[in-house]
Scaffold this active site. Structure first.
Site, PDB file in Angstrom:
ATOM      1  N   THR A  29       0.841  -1.193   0.000  1.00  0.00           N
ATOM      2  CA  THR A  29       0.000   0.000   0.000  1.00  0.00           C
ATOM      3  C   THR A  29       0.877   1.245   0.000  1.00  0.00           C
ATOM      4  OG1 THR A  29      -1.694  -1.159   1.274  1.00  0.00           O
ATOM      5  CG2 THR A  29      -1.798   1.235   1.291  1.00  0.00           C
ATOM      6  N   GLY A  30       0.401   2.296  -0.667  1.00  0.00           N
ATOM      7  CA  GLY A  30       1.103   3.568  -0.601  1.00  0.00           C
ATOM      8  C   GLY A  30       1.417   4.135  -1.967  1.00  0.00           C
ATOM      9  N   THR A  32       4.290   4.726  -3.562  1.00  0.00           N
ATOM     10  CA  THR A  32       5.258   3.993  -4.382  1.00  0.00           C
ATOM     11  C   THR A  32       4.625   2.718  -4.936  1.00  0.00           C
ATOM     12  OG1 THR A  32       7.023   4.846  -2.970  1.00  0.00           O
ATOM     13  CG2 THR A  32       7.600   3.064  -4.464  1.00  0.00           C
ATOM     14  N   ASP A  82       6.386  -3.965  -1.439  1.00  0.00           N
ATOM     15  CA  ASP A  82       5.776  -2.855  -0.717  1.00  0.00           C
ATOM     16  C   ASP A  82       6.828  -1.770  -0.492  1.00  0.00           C
ATOM     17  OD1 ASP A  82       3.878  -1.362   0.614  1.00  0.00           O
ATOM     18  OD2 ASP A  82       3.616  -2.752   2.291  1.00  0.00           O
ATOM     19  N   GLY A  83       6.367  -0.596  -0.139  1.00  0.00           N
ATOM     20  CA  GLY A  83       7.260   0.513   0.156  1.00  0.00           C
ATOM     21  C   GLY A  83       7.603   0.568   1.633  1.00  0.00           C
ATOM     22  N   ASP A  85       8.326   3.747   4.935  1.00  0.00           N
ATOM     23  CA  ASP A  85       8.492   5.143   5.345  1.00  0.00           C
ATOM     24  C   ASP A  85       9.934   5.412   5.750  1.00  0.00           C
ATOM     25  OD1 ASP A  85       5.698   5.916   5.049  1.00  0.00           O
ATOM     26  OD2 ASP A  85       5.345   4.528   6.693  1.00  0.00           O
ATOM     27  N   GLY A  96       3.492   2.135   7.740  1.00  0.00           N
ATOM     28  CA  GLY A  96       2.192   2.483   8.294  1.00  0.00           C
ATOM     29  C   GLY A  96       1.752   3.901   8.028  1.00  0.00           C
ATOM     30  N   GLY A  97       2.527   4.633   7.214  1.00  0.00           N
ATOM     31  CA  GLY A  97       2.123   5.987   6.857  1.00  0.00           C
ATOM     32  C   GLY A  97       0.784   6.022   6.140  1.00  0.00           C
ATOM     33  N   GLU A 104      -0.467  -5.132   6.183  1.00  0.00           N
ATOM     34  CA  GLU A 104       0.836  -5.297   5.528  1.00  0.00           C
ATOM     35  C   GLU A 104       1.643  -6.397   6.216  1.00  0.00           C
ATOM     36  OE1 GLU A 104       1.339  -0.729   3.823  1.00  0.00           O
ATOM     37  OE2 GLU A 104       2.265  -1.282   5.722  1.00  0.00           O
TER      38      GLU A 104
END
Length: 225
Positions: A29-30, A32, A82-83, A85, A96-97, A104
């Site tokens: 998620t996010g 990127t 995944d990306g 932070d 978790g941003g 995740e």
């Protein structure tokens, strides 16, 4: 110098090399990851589908015609992409941003390898400059906040633009904790996750990255852990 979005797109495309043919893969998620999903759509006929860590990513995958599977439909995934932070030089991360940290971790736990995609601004020597997200049961938020204060951290309830608490896809609020210096991520992750009312914290030490594809002005730098 490339922009941050250009670096994100660069590592997103590079991550396609880590996608096995015919597999169901884990997708995070996010911002990127959004670039990665868009890149994945160009080779969607190579994969069987994806397991996603958030409703937002699932919706984006479906819009591209990529099949989305529930975690109950798979026993293992070859890779989770995944990306982060923040990521340190040992592969430990803060995540978790986007308020998807619990899901995740669930999807990462199914995966044989975690491929982190990030721009070079996310690489740090010691975690903690980025506020640590902690998903909590609402009634425990004040108590958990006091526990962080005892450790020198300041926990605040994450709110949206309208001033309302941000809720995860699980329906729980998120605390953002500032002022921590996380020199021993595995120890602190284990400690926080034992506190009553904590669903999970955003330290990814037990589920650290296997590989990080880092976007830099000189191209993609590959870190292995």
């Amino acid at each position: 110098m490339p922009t941050q979005d250009e670096l994100k797109a660069l590592v997103a495309r590079a991550a396609l090399a880590h996608v096995p043919d015919g597999a169901i893969i884990g997708v995070g998620t996010g911002s990127t990851v959004n670039f990665f999903i868009d890149a994945l759509a160009t080779v969607k006929d190579r994969i069987a589908g994806a397991v996603s860590s958030s409703e937002a990513s699932s919706e984006r995958l479906r819009r591209h015609g990529i099949a989305v599977y529930d975690t109950t439909a798979v026993e293992r995934l070859p890779v989770y992409i995944d990306g982060a932070d923040e990521i340190d030089r040992r592969g430990y991360m803060i995540k978790g941003g986007g308020a998807a940290l619990t899901r995740e971790k669930i999807v990462a736990d199914l995966a044989e390898r975690f491929v982190c995609i990030a721009d070079e601004s996310k690489l740090v020597d010691v975690l903690g400059r980025y506020p640590l997200p902690v998903e909590v049961i609402a009634m425990a938020a004040p108590q958990v906040s006091r526990r962080f204060a005892e450790q020198g951290g300041t926990a605040t309830l994450r709110r949206n633009g309208e001033g309302l608490p941000v809720l995860t896809d699980n329906g729980h609020p998120v605390l953002d904790v500032r002022g921590l210096v996380i020199a021993d991520p595995p120890r602190l992750e284990d400690e926080i996750n034992q506190w009553p009312g904590v669903v999970t914290c955003g330290i990814f030490a037990r589920h650290k990255a296997s590989v990080c594809l880092l976007g830099t002005a000189d191209g993609v730098r590959t870190l292995t852990f």
